[in-house]
Design a protein around this motif. Structure first.
Motif, PDB file in Angstrom:
ATOM      1  N   ASP A  41      32.040  29.588  41.206  1.00  0.00           N
ATOM      2  CA  ASP A  41      33.487  29.180  40.608  1.00  0.00           C
ATOM      3  C   ASP A  41      34.502  29.885  41.357  1.00  0.00           C
ATOM      4  O   ASP A  41      34.401  31.030  42.207  1.00  0.00           O
ATOM      5  CB  ASP A  41      33.517  29.759  39.158  1.00  0.00           C
ATOM      6  CG  ASP A  41      32.622  29.092  38.124  1.00  0.00           C
ATOM      7  OD1 ASP A  41      32.331  28.038  38.281  1.00  0.00           O
ATOM      8  OD2 ASP A  41      32.229  29.917  37.013  1.00  0.00           O
ATOM      9  N   ASP A  42      35.534  29.094  41.364  1.00  0.00           N
ATOM     10  CA  ASP A  42      36.769  29.176  42.396  1.00  0.00           C
ATOM     11  C   ASP A  42      37.876  29.895  41.505  1.00  0.00           C
ATOM     12  O   ASP A  42      38.122  29.439  40.394  1.00  0.00           O
ATOM     13  CB  ASP A  42      37.330  28.032  42.818  1.00  0.00           C
ATOM     14  CG  ASP A  42      36.157  27.492  43.840  1.00  0.00           C
ATOM     15  OD1 ASP A  42      35.708  28.144  44.643  1.00  0.00           O
ATOM     16  OD2 ASP A  42      36.193  26.392  43.875  1.00  0.00           O
ATOM     17  N   PHE A  43      38.441  30.990  41.889  1.00  0.00           N
ATOM     18  CA  PHE A  43      39.475  31.575  41.417  1.00  0.00           C
ATOM     19  C   PHE A  43      40.631  31.774  42.593  1.00  0.00           C
ATOM     20  O   PHE A  43      40.252  32.078  43.479  1.00  0.00           O
ATOM     21  CB  PHE A  43      39.105  33.151  40.624  1.00  0.00           C
ATOM     22  CG  PHE A  43      38.187  33.003  39.714  1.00  0.00           C
ATOM     23  CD1 PHE A  43      38.491  32.487  38.279  1.00  0.00           C
ATOM     24  CD2 PHE A  43      36.919  32.727  40.058  1.00  0.00           C
ATOM     25  CE1 PHE A  43      37.656  32.423  37.269  1.00  0.00           C
ATOM     26  CE2 PHE A  43      35.829  32.662  38.879  1.00  0.00           C
ATOM     27  CZ  PHE A  43      36.193  32.487  37.418  1.00  0.00           C
ATOM     28  N   TYR A  44      41.915  32.250  41.904  1.00  0.00           N
ATOM     29  CA  TYR A  44      42.959  32.463  42.964  1.00  0.00           C
ATOM     30  C   TYR A  44      43.787  33.479  42.360  1.00  0.00           C
ATOM     31  O   TYR A  44      44.365  33.428  41.354  1.00  0.00           O
ATOM     32  CB  TYR A  44      43.743  31.179  43.306  1.00  0.00           C
ATOM     33  CG  TYR A  44      42.884  30.132  43.879  1.00  0.00           C
ATOM     34  CD1 TYR A  44      42.798  29.819  45.139  1.00  0.00           C
ATOM     35  CD2 TYR A  44      42.168  29.122  43.020  1.00  0.00           C
ATOM     36  CE1 TYR A  44      41.865  28.834  45.676  1.00  0.00           C
ATOM     37  CE2 TYR A  44      41.464  28.086  43.540  1.00  0.00           C
ATOM     38  CZ  TYR A  44      41.300  28.105  44.717  1.00  0.00           C
ATOM     39  OH  TYR A  44      40.630  27.089  45.379  1.00  0.00           O
ATOM     40  N   SER A  73      41.586  40.455  31.115  1.00  0.00           N
ATOM     41  CA  SER A  73      40.382  40.138  31.692  1.00  0.00           C
ATOM     42  C   SER A  73      40.233  39.289  32.948  1.00  0.00           C
ATOM     43  O   SER A  73      39.426  39.837  33.901  1.00  0.00           O
ATOM     44  CB  SER A  73      39.649  39.254  30.652  1.00  0.00           C
ATOM     45  OG  SER A  73      39.135  40.039  29.636  1.00  0.00           O
ATOM     46  N   GLN A  74      41.294  38.553  33.129  1.00  0.00           N
ATOM     47  CA  GLN A  74      41.232  37.695  34.275  1.00  0.00           C
ATOM     48  C   GLN A  74      41.724  38.792  35.419  1.00  0.00           C
ATOM     49  O   GLN A  74      41.121  38.894  36.614  1.00  0.00           O
ATOM     50  CB  GLN A  74      42.601  36.838  34.230  1.00  0.00           C
ATOM     51  CG  GLN A  74      42.492  35.977  35.485  1.00  0.00           C
ATOM     52  CD  GLN A  74      43.690  34.818  35.360  1.00  0.00           C
ATOM     53  OE1 GLN A  74      44.514  34.819  34.795  1.00  0.00           O
ATOM     54  NE2 GLN A  74      43.750  34.039  36.377  1.00  0.00           N
ATOM     55  N   TYR A  78      39.563  40.113  38.720  1.00  0.00           N
ATOM     56  CA  TYR A  78      40.083  40.058  40.226  1.00  0.00           C
ATOM     57  C   TYR A  78      40.069  41.382  40.847  1.00  0.00           C
ATOM     58  O   TYR A  78      39.539  41.612  42.110  1.00  0.00           O
ATOM     59  CB  TYR A  78      41.206  39.599  40.354  1.00  0.00           C
ATOM     60  CG  TYR A  78      41.844  37.929  39.964  1.00  0.00           C
ATOM     61  CD1 TYR A  78      40.699  37.347  39.814  1.00  0.00           C
ATOM     62  CD2 TYR A  78      42.883  37.639  39.509  1.00  0.00           C
ATOM     63  CE1 TYR A  78      40.970  36.002  39.317  1.00  0.00           C
ATOM     64  CE2 TYR A  78      43.411  36.376  39.344  1.00  0.00           C
ATOM     65  CZ  TYR A  78      42.169  35.495  39.340  1.00  0.00           C
ATOM     66  OH  TYR A  78      42.315  34.069  38.893  1.00  0.00           O
ATOM     67  N   GLN A  79      40.243  42.486  40.256  1.00  0.00           N
ATOM     68  CA  GLN A  79      40.410  43.778  40.684  1.00  0.00           C
ATOM     69  C   GLN A  79      39.043  44.191  41.047  1.00  0.00           C
ATOM     70  O   GLN A  79      38.594  44.541  41.972  1.00  0.00           O
ATOM     71  CB  GLN A  79      40.927  44.931  39.746  1.00  0.00           C
ATOM     72  CG  GLN A  79      42.399  44.697  39.544  1.00  0.00           C
ATOM     73  CD  GLN A  79      42.950  45.730  38.532  1.00  0.00           C
ATOM     74  OE1 GLN A  79      42.955  45.375  37.259  1.00  0.00           O
ATOM     75  NE2 GLN A  79      43.323  46.944  38.969  1.00  0.00           N
ATOM     76  N   ASN A  80      38.025  43.912  40.106  1.00  0.00           N
ATOM     77  CA  ASN A  80      36.616  44.134  40.247  1.00  0.00           C
ATOM     78  C   ASN A  80      35.997  43.619  41.506  1.00  0.00           C
ATOM     79  O   ASN A  80      35.277  44.113  42.470  1.00  0.00           O
ATOM     80  CB  ASN A  80      35.689  43.925  39.045  1.00  0.00           C
ATOM     81  CG  ASN A  80      36.042  44.630  37.914  1.00  0.00           C
ATOM     82  OD1 ASN A  80      36.400  45.736  38.124  1.00  0.00           O
ATOM     83  ND2 ASN A  80      35.668  44.195  36.704  1.00  0.00           N
ATOM     84  N   VAL A  81      36.217  42.222  41.801  1.00  0.00           N
ATOM     85  CA  VAL A  81      35.779  41.427  42.858  1.00  0.00           C
ATOM     86  C   VAL A  81      36.619  42.044  44.226  1.00  0.00           C
ATOM     87  O   VAL A  81      35.997  42.257  45.407  1.00  0.00           O
ATOM     88  CB  VAL A  81      36.298  39.778  42.755  1.00  0.00           C
ATOM     89  CG1 VAL A  81      35.959  39.186  44.024  1.00  0.00           C
ATOM     90  CG2 VAL A  81      35.522  39.432  41.692  1.00  0.00           C
TER      91      VAL A  81
END
Length: 151
Positions: A41-44, A73-74, A78-81
């Motif tokens: 999945d794509d996130f930005y 959560s979002q 992002y921080q975890n990635v």
């Protein structure tokens, strides 16, 4: 998201990006709308900086609407990635900053409970709800400085 909110968010992102770069307090611009692929999945990420003095990444998410619990959560994801993929072992954990149009302080506090990553939530015209660790405060712009820029 409605077109008007997308445009407001885009302008806020540009403004905050320029503001942080002008502060000269160690922010190094990494990117805007930084692409993350997670499980196909794509996130930005709206804005990604690296803070030279703190030796950590700073993820900034801007929302042109009132706070919603899912934003935490979002941002946490992002921080975890970023911590897993970009962070060097000697770097400090990634900081997350969420700027929203408005918030219910109680809802934000419950939404933040239990998260381990350092996360700050601020209204465009209010203060951070969850204070970042003391050693981080002096190296980041104050909420008042961010609010002044947004006005």
């Amino acid at each position: 998201m409605p077109r008007r909110e997308v445009e407001i968010e885009r302008k806020l992102t540009e403004h905050i990006q320029n503001f942080l770069l002008e502060l000269g307090q160690g922010f190094a611009f990494v990117g805007r709308q930084v692409h993350l692929e997670v499980g196909g999945d794509d996130f930005y990420i709206d804005l990604l900086f690296y803070h030279l003095k703190l030796r950590c990444y700073v993820v900034i998410e801007l929302k042109a609407c009132d706070f919603e619990p899912g934003f935490i959560s979002q941002l946490n994801m992002y921080q975890n990635v970023v911590n897993d993929i970009l962070r060097h072992p000697s770097d400090n954990p990634t900081i997350g900053l969420l700027l929203v149009k408005g918030k219910n302080k109680t809802v934000v506090e419950y939404s933040l409970a239990g998260y381990q990553n350092p996360i700050g939530v601020a209204e465009w015209k209010n203060q951070m709800v969850k204070a970042l660790p003391e050693e981080l405060k002096s190296s980041l712009p104050s909420v008042e400085e961010i609010e002044k820029e947004l006005e």
